[in-house]
Design a protein around this motif. Structure first.
Motif, mmCIF file in Angstrom:
data_model
loop_
_atom_site.group_PDB
_atom_site.id
_atom_site.type_symbol
_atom_site.label_atom_id
_atom_site.label_comp_id
_atom_site.label_asym_id
_atom_site.label_seq_id
_atom_site.Cartn_x
_atom_site.Cartn_y
_atom_site.Cartn_z
ATOM 1 N N SER A 81 18.349 29.417 -67.617
ATOM 2 C CA SER A 81 18.341 28.841 -66.133
ATOM 3 C C SER A 81 17.065 28.546 -65.926
ATOM 4 C CB SER A 81 18.839 29.820 -65.385
ATOM 5 O OG SER A 81 17.997 30.915 -65.159
ATOM 6 N N GLY A 82 16.867 27.620 -65.009
ATOM 7 C CA GLY A 82 15.631 27.315 -64.484
ATOM 8 C C GLY A 82 14.620 28.581 -63.889
ATOM 9 N N MET A 83 15.471 29.515 -63.392
ATOM 10 C CA MET A 83 14.806 30.796 -62.834
ATOM 11 C C MET A 83 14.230 31.616 -64.235
ATOM 12 S SD MET A 83 13.692 31.114 -59.894
ATOM 13 C CE MET A 83 13.051 32.652 -60.042
ATOM 14 N N ILE A 86 11.076 29.971 -65.163
ATOM 15 C CA ILE A 86 10.260 30.092 -64.143
ATOM 16 C C ILE A 86 9.515 31.664 -64.219
ATOM 17 C CG2 ILE A 86 9.609 30.483 -61.845
ATOM 18 C CD1 ILE A 86 11.638 27.864 -61.401
ATOM 19 N N TYR A 107 10.617 26.889 -54.231
ATOM 20 C CA TYR A 107 11.991 27.312 -54.275
ATOM 21 C C TYR A 107 11.999 28.724 -53.935
ATOM 22 C CZ TYR A 107 16.768 28.285 -56.493
ATOM 23 O OH TYR A 107 17.794 28.555 -56.829
ATOM 24 N N GLU A 147 4.957 23.035 -56.278
ATOM 25 C CA GLU A 147 6.038 21.922 -56.582
ATOM 26 C C GLU A 147 5.457 20.553 -55.757
ATOM 27 O OE1 GLU A 147 9.943 22.951 -55.208
ATOM 28 O OE2 GLU A 147 9.693 24.973 -56.261
ATOM 29 N N TYR A 151 9.311 22.035 -51.759
ATOM 30 C CA TYR A 151 10.818 22.453 -51.461
ATOM 31 C C TYR A 151 11.107 21.936 -49.766
ATOM 32 C CZ TYR A 151 15.123 25.510 -51.661
ATOM 33 O OH TYR A 151 16.161 25.917 -51.708
ATOM 34 N N ASP A 176 6.325 22.993 -60.814
ATOM 35 C CA ASP A 176 7.990 22.692 -60.858
ATOM 36 C C ASP A 176 8.169 21.180 -60.705
ATOM 37 O OD1 ASP A 176 10.795 22.410 -60.234
ATOM 38 O OD2 ASP A 176 10.807 24.615 -59.411
ATOM 39 N N THR A 178 11.330 19.618 -61.065
ATOM 40 C CA THR A 178 12.762 19.228 -61.168
ATOM 41 C C THR A 178 13.223 18.198 -60.285
ATOM 42 O OG1 THR A 178 12.965 21.901 -61.503
ATOM 43 C CG2 THR A 178 15.215 20.577 -60.851
ATOM 44 N N SER A 198 14.302 22.941 -63.820
ATOM 45 C CA SER A 198 15.493 23.301 -63.837
ATOM 46 C C SER A 198 16.322 22.409 -64.465
ATOM 47 C CB SER A 198 16.171 23.787 -62.419
ATOM 48 O OG SER A 198 17.581 23.773 -62.470
ATOM 49 N N SER A 200 19.480 22.519 -64.644
ATOM 50 C CA SER A 200 20.889 22.578 -63.883
ATOM 51 C C SER A 200 21.257 21.358 -62.960
ATOM 52 C CB SER A 200 20.924 23.824 -63.032
ATOM 53 O OG SER A 200 20.432 24.738 -63.660
ATOM 54 N N LYS A 201 19.947 20.466 -62.592
ATOM 55 C CA LYS A 201 20.033 19.282 -61.674
ATOM 56 C C LYS A 201 20.235 17.863 -62.343
ATOM 57 C CE LYS A 201 18.902 23.120 -59.270
ATOM 58 N NZ LYS A 201 19.898 23.881 -58.770
ATOM 59 N N VAL A 210 23.878 24.981 -66.418
ATOM 60 C CA VAL A 210 22.667 25.871 -65.797
ATOM 61 C C VAL A 210 21.837 26.129 -66.993
ATOM 62 C CG1 VAL A 210 21.842 28.058 -64.611
ATOM 63 C CG2 VAL A 210 24.018 27.113 -63.965
ATOM 64 N N GLY A 211 20.611 25.582 -66.758
ATOM 65 C CA GLY A 211 19.688 25.856 -67.994
ATOM 66 C C GLY A 211 18.283 25.492 -67.228
ATOM 67 N N TRP A 331 22.041 20.512 -56.528
ATOM 68 C CA TRP A 331 21.876 19.297 -56.417
ATOM 69 C C TRP A 331 21.568 18.525 -57.651
ATOM 70 C CZ3 TRP A 331 16.430 18.208 -57.589
ATOM 71 C CH2 TRP A 331 15.572 19.261 -57.687
HETATM 72 C C1 LIG Z 1 13.125 23.218 -57.443
HETATM 73 C C2 LIG Z 1 14.016 24.185 -57.892
HETATM 74 N N1 LIG Z 1 13.421 24.802 -58.959
HETATM 75 C C3 LIG Z 1 13.899 25.791 -59.720
HETATM 76 C C4 LIG Z 1 15.469 26.077 -59.622
HETATM 77 C C5 LIG Z 1 16.153 26.936 -60.116
HETATM 78 O O1 LIG Z 1 16.816 26.728 -61.255
HETATM 79 P P1 LIG Z 1 18.422 27.343 -61.595
HETATM 80 O O2 LIG Z 1 19.320 27.284 -60.664
HETATM 81 O O3 LIG Z 1 18.694 26.346 -62.897
HETATM 82 O O4 LIG Z 1 17.831 28.666 -62.034
HETATM 83 C C6 LIG Z 1 16.150 25.500 -58.704
HETATM 84 C C7 LIG Z 1 17.455 25.747 -58.060
HETATM 85 O O5 LIG Z 1 18.087 25.390 -57.194
HETATM 86 C C8 LIG Z 1 15.273 24.240 -57.607
HETATM 87 O O6 LIG Z 1 15.886 23.882 -56.694
#
Ligand SMILES: Cc1ncc(COP(=O)(O)O)c(C=O)c1O
Length: 387
Positions: A81-83, A86, A107, A147, A151, A176, A178, A198, A200-201, A210-211, A331
């Motif tokens: 996942s993105g998290m 991170i 985020y 970022e 955000y 970040d 994303t 992320s 996942s977007k 999700v990655g 998103w």
């Molecule tokens: C800007 C941003 N960074 C990181 C993430 C985290 O990504 P993930 O949901 O893949 O863990 C999100 C998720 O919404 C995000 O909006």
């Protein structure tokens, strides 16, 4: 090498078995060796050798090579996942007693993770600009995290200025990316040390994945791959890596379509009398537009509008009147989405983040822009009648 080639063909120069156009998915939890000595040697270099899925996998590796090339980075490591990316990245850079500077709005769960680190003696401070950074910096500050665009408010930071400021003070920078994806913004070319995204977007693009990924120099990625990647266990699966590879094949054309539709919708809202303001860095009315145009080659389609209201009920009524926007988190997918912090985020958190009640976030998908514009126009009229 151009981005289209990287997305479509990098790492795929040799024909796959039977002339297949897509790479095989290596569904192996482990790889075996001719001798114990060979296995030992592979384990010592497990960031590069295939031993066990929690560390490495050839399908994940192919996705990583493409993502590293897109970011103009030496290496990349994909996570579940993105998290995952991170939290592992931040953990790899700090020890007990260290301090982290966070620039601008980031985020929510990233801030939550930094708060979580307090129990291990790692502290952090949020600042709005570099001048405040100079007052907040400590002897123990190791890392600057940000970022751009930021955000929810989509504030644009001058990336070369931020990285020069951090480098003068001996800080590692993590950004970040994303929002832009590496198609529209390449932070490493502007001095950022590590870029997290992320997947996942937009990169996944189909809301079926999700990655996450971190990209940067080998000297920072290798230790992270050998330690946090292995120990936290947030490894990307080869099936998800195959989806990342599929998403990358169409990423440049999808981003062009998202940009066009997002800007058409944002311009319509920018001119609408019931909308107080639109936070989209691609609009000439955005205070960071000139800077954004300098450091980005395009704009994605996630932005916010501020309804001229202090009423949560009115925000809810507006959202409920929309027919073509689905209500949901996340998103960057093919489907248009709407979300409002006043209705989905705890009141105290919303207020601390300085997000107005009337702020509504839109993720513009790949539907025709005129359908979305009509939908928004009718919803704004409808709320006007209710008010
Ligand atoms: C800007 C941003 N960074 C990181 C993430 C985290 O990504 P993930 O949901 O893949 O863990 C999100 C998720 O919404 C995000 O909006």
């Amino acid at each position: 090498m151009d981005d289209e080639w990287i997305c479509g063909r990098l790492g795929e120069d040799e024909p796959w078995m039977l002339g297949a156009v897509n790479p095989p998915v290596f569904e192996n939890s482990l790889f075996t060796f001719a001798s114990a000595a060979e296995l030992g040697e592979a384990i010592r270099n497990e960031d590069e050798r295939y031993v066990y899925w929690r560390g490495t996998n050839p399908t994940v590796d192919l996705a990583q090579r493409k993502l590293a090339a897109l970011e103009r980075a030496e290496r990349a490591k994909c996570f579940a996942s993105g998290m995952g990316a991170i939290s592992a990245t931040i953990s790899s850079l700090v020890s007990a007693g260290d301090h982290v500077l966070v620039l601008g709005a980031v985020y929510g769960p990233t801030t939550q993770f930094l708060r979580y680190l307090e129990k291990f003696g790692v502290t952090h401070t949020h600042v709005d600009d570099l001048a405040s950074g100079d007052s907040a910096i400590r002897e123990t500050t190791r890392l600057l995290y940000f970022e751009s665009p930021s955000y929810m408010r989509y504030e644009v930071f001058d990336i070369p200025a931020v990285t020069a400021w951090a480098a003068e003070r001996g800080l590692v920078t993590v950004m970040d990316n994303t929002w832009s994806t590496p198609i529209f913004q390449k932070p490493i070319t502007m001095g950022v040390d590590l870029v997290v995204t992320s997947l996942s977007k937009y990169v996944g693009g189909h809301s079926d994945l999700v990655g996450g990924v971190v990209a940067g120099p080998s000297r920072l990625i290798r230790p992270l791959a050998l330690t946090e990647y292995q120990l936290y266990g947030a490894a990307m699966s080869p099936h998800d890596a195959a989806k990342v590879i599929k998403g990358l094949r169409t990423l440049p054309v999808r981003m062009a379509a998202h940009q066009e539709r997002g800007l058409a919708v944002a311009s319509f809202l920018d001119d609408h009398p019931a909308v107080r303001r639109v936070n989209h860095p691609g609009l000439p009315s955005h205070p960071g537009h000139a800077l954004a145009a300098r450091q980005m080659s395009g704009f994605s389609s996630l932005f916010s509008l501020e309804l001229d209201t202090e009423s949560r009920e009115e925000v809810g009524a507006f959202i409920d009147l929309l027919r073509h926007f689905r209500v949901g988190v996340s998103w960057g997918g093919f489907e248009s989405l709407v979300n409002a912090p006043a209705l989905s985020v705890e009141e105290s958190v919303r207020a601390t983040m300085g997000i107005p009640v009337g702020l509504v976030r839109l993720s513009v998908g790949l539907e025709p822009a005129d359908t979305l514009i009509k939908d928004l126009g009718l919803a704004l009229e409808g709320v006007g009648r209710l008010a």
